[in-house]
Write an enzyme that holds these catalytic residues in place. Structure first.
Site, PDB file in Angstrom:
ATOM      1  N   CYS A   1     -15.759   4.071   0.572  1.00 24.67           N
ATOM      2  CA  CYS A   1     -15.366   3.029   1.152  1.00 24.67           C
ATOM      3  C   CYS A   1     -14.467   2.646   2.579  1.00 24.67           C
ATOM      4  O   CYS A   1     -14.233   1.715   2.952  1.00 24.67           O
ATOM      5  CB  CYS A   1     -14.289   2.374   0.191  1.00 24.67           C
TER       6      CYS A   1
ATOM      7  N   ASP B   1     -17.220   8.346  -1.973  1.00 30.54           N
ATOM      8  CA  ASP B   1     -15.685   8.562  -1.243  1.00 30.54           C
ATOM      9  C   ASP B   1     -15.660  10.022  -0.397  1.00 30.54           C
ATOM     10  O   ASP B   1     -16.388  11.287  -1.099  1.00 30.54           O
ATOM     11  CB  ASP B   1     -14.851   8.195  -2.131  1.00 30.54           C
TER      12      ASP B   1
ATOM     13  N   ARG C   1     -13.549  -7.463   2.527  1.00 33.02           N
ATOM     14  CA  ARG C   1     -12.509  -6.797   1.897  1.00 33.02           C
ATOM     15  C   ARG C   1     -11.856  -7.888   2.278  1.00 33.02           C
ATOM     16  O   ARG C   1     -11.065  -8.486   1.404  1.00 33.02           O
ATOM     17  CB  ARG C   1     -12.189  -5.701   3.187  1.00 33.02           C
TER      18      ARG C   1
ATOM     19  N   HIS D   1      -7.197   1.531  -6.261  1.00 33.12           N
ATOM     20  CA  HIS D   1      -7.385   0.647  -5.052  1.00 33.12           C
ATOM     21  C   HIS D   1      -8.355  -0.686  -5.694  1.00 33.12           C
ATOM     22  O   HIS D   1      -9.601  -0.528  -5.510  1.00 33.12           O
ATOM     23  CB  HIS D   1      -8.138   1.779  -4.468  1.00 33.12           C
TER      24      HIS D   1
ATOM     25  N   ARG E   1       0.772  -1.733   0.338  1.00 33.77           N
ATOM     26  CA  ARG E   1      -0.451  -0.217  -0.302  1.00 33.77           C
ATOM     27  C   ARG E   1       0.413   1.315   0.001  1.00 33.77           C
ATOM     28  O   ARG E   1       1.734   1.339   0.732  1.00 33.77           O
ATOM     29  CB  ARG E   1      -0.739   0.024   0.922  1.00 33.77           C
TER      30      ARG E   1
ATOM     31  N   GLN F   1      -9.984  -2.424  -3.218  1.00 35.55           N
ATOM     32  CA  GLN F   1     -11.969  -2.336  -2.753  1.00 35.55           C
ATOM     33  C   GLN F   1     -12.967  -2.426  -3.605  1.00 35.55           C
ATOM     34  O   GLN F   1     -13.989  -3.258  -3.330  1.00 35.55           O
ATOM     35  CB  GLN F   1     -12.050  -1.083  -2.943  1.00 35.55           C
TER      36      GLN F   1
END
Length: 308
Positions: free
Chosen positions: A266, A225, A294, A134, A107, A137
């Site tokens: 998310c 988001d 996830r 991402h 990450r 996700q």
């Protein structure tokens, strides 16, 4: 050895197989305590390095728990622990880690860091997030939608707000899973043209509609988001809030979507900013199913990478 770097670079049939396996593994854990291993332990004897240049809650915990449930072990490393790309080149770090571990999840900030890690590692590399995309996700998001509403193919997804890295992966997924996507946000925060055209090239409809009420008409899924990053300056935060305030997802906006339209975020969320608590805690919200998934989606991704 197979890397999972982005949704659009992964074969469509493999993506579908991962979603199916994630749902099967989730169903198989019904009644299990969180710390109990899966009935199958396909990662037994495997060591997984989890590298975090960027702080994380969901990514760190879900990958760590997922590896342990599948019988493997984790080594969690922060950017401070490693000084990635500073004290040692990324290429050398990749080569060295490959001698110690079976799989690397990273990450990070720059996409180039991810790509260089994957180029020089001799074990699979998973994109846990970059500033650009991402994918893990969105695999969880597709899984969540299909749990609640069946196949996502042919559905209408509306993204409200900033055309950020999560939006980019939604555009990649639109092309691979066959759903239409509408972006509703200010022109200064549009997603990259490359991502839009990439989805369109797969035959799906991608639109940019500035009016949020018009954008969500007929939506099967509305996604928001966070408007700001933890690294943004106060001036940047204020500017973004001013641009994005008209795109807040509230009950009035959701009333323009289909009555059974789902809402996703998310997390982490800034409640009453990008979305109101009335929506986030409402009957159409699946944000906590999304967060849980996830874990399951990433377990399937790891198994696919390792071929186990």
């Amino acid at each position: 050895m197979t890397d999972f770097l982005d949704i659009h670079t992964t074969d469509q049939s493999d993506l579908q197989a991962m979603i199916a396996q994630a749902r099967a593994m989730k169903d198989a854990r019904a009644g299990f305590h969180k710390g109990m291993p899966d009935a199958e332990t396909p990662l037994a004897g495997h060591m997984v390095a989890l590298i975090f240049e960027k702080p994380s809650t969901r990514t760190r915990v879900s990958f760590d728990v997922g590896v342990r449930q599948m019988g493997g072990q984790t080594m969690v490393l922060s950017g401070n622990d490693m000084q990635l790309g500073h004290g040692e080149t990324i290429a050398d770090t990749a080569r060295v880690l490959s001698r110690y571990v079976d799989l690397i999840m990273i990450r990070t900030f720059e996409e180039t860091t991810l790509l260089e890690m994957a180029e020089h590692a001799t074990v699979p590399v998973i994109n846990g997030l970059t500033n650009r995309t991402h994918p893990c996700q969105i695999m969880a998001d597709v899984m969540t939608f299909e749990e609640h509403r069946g196949p996502i193919k042919g559905k209408k997804v509306v993204w409200t707000g900033d055309g950020n890295n999560v939006c980019a992966s939604f555009l990649h997924a639109a092309g691979q899973f066959g759903f239409d996507l509408v972006f509703a946000g200010p022109p200064t925060l549009d997603p990259e043209r490359e991502f839009i055209e990439g989805a369109r090239s797969k035959g799906v409809n991608v639109e940019i509609i500035r009016n949020p009420e018009e954008a969500v008409k007929g939506a099967d899924l509305v996604v928001a988001d966070t408007w700001v990053s933890m690294h943004d300056s106060q001036t940047t935060k204020e500017r973004r809030h001013n641009q994005l305030r008209p795109y807040q997802v509230n009950e009035a906006l959701m009333a323009h979507a289909k009555p059974d339209a789902l809402f996703m975020h998310c997390l982490p969320a800034h409640r009453e900013e990008e979305a109101t608590s009335a929506v986030m805690d409402g009957p159409n919200s699946v944000i906590f199913d999304e967060a849980e998934n996830r874990l399951h989606a990433q377990k399937a991704i790891m198994r696919w990478c390792l071929g186990v």
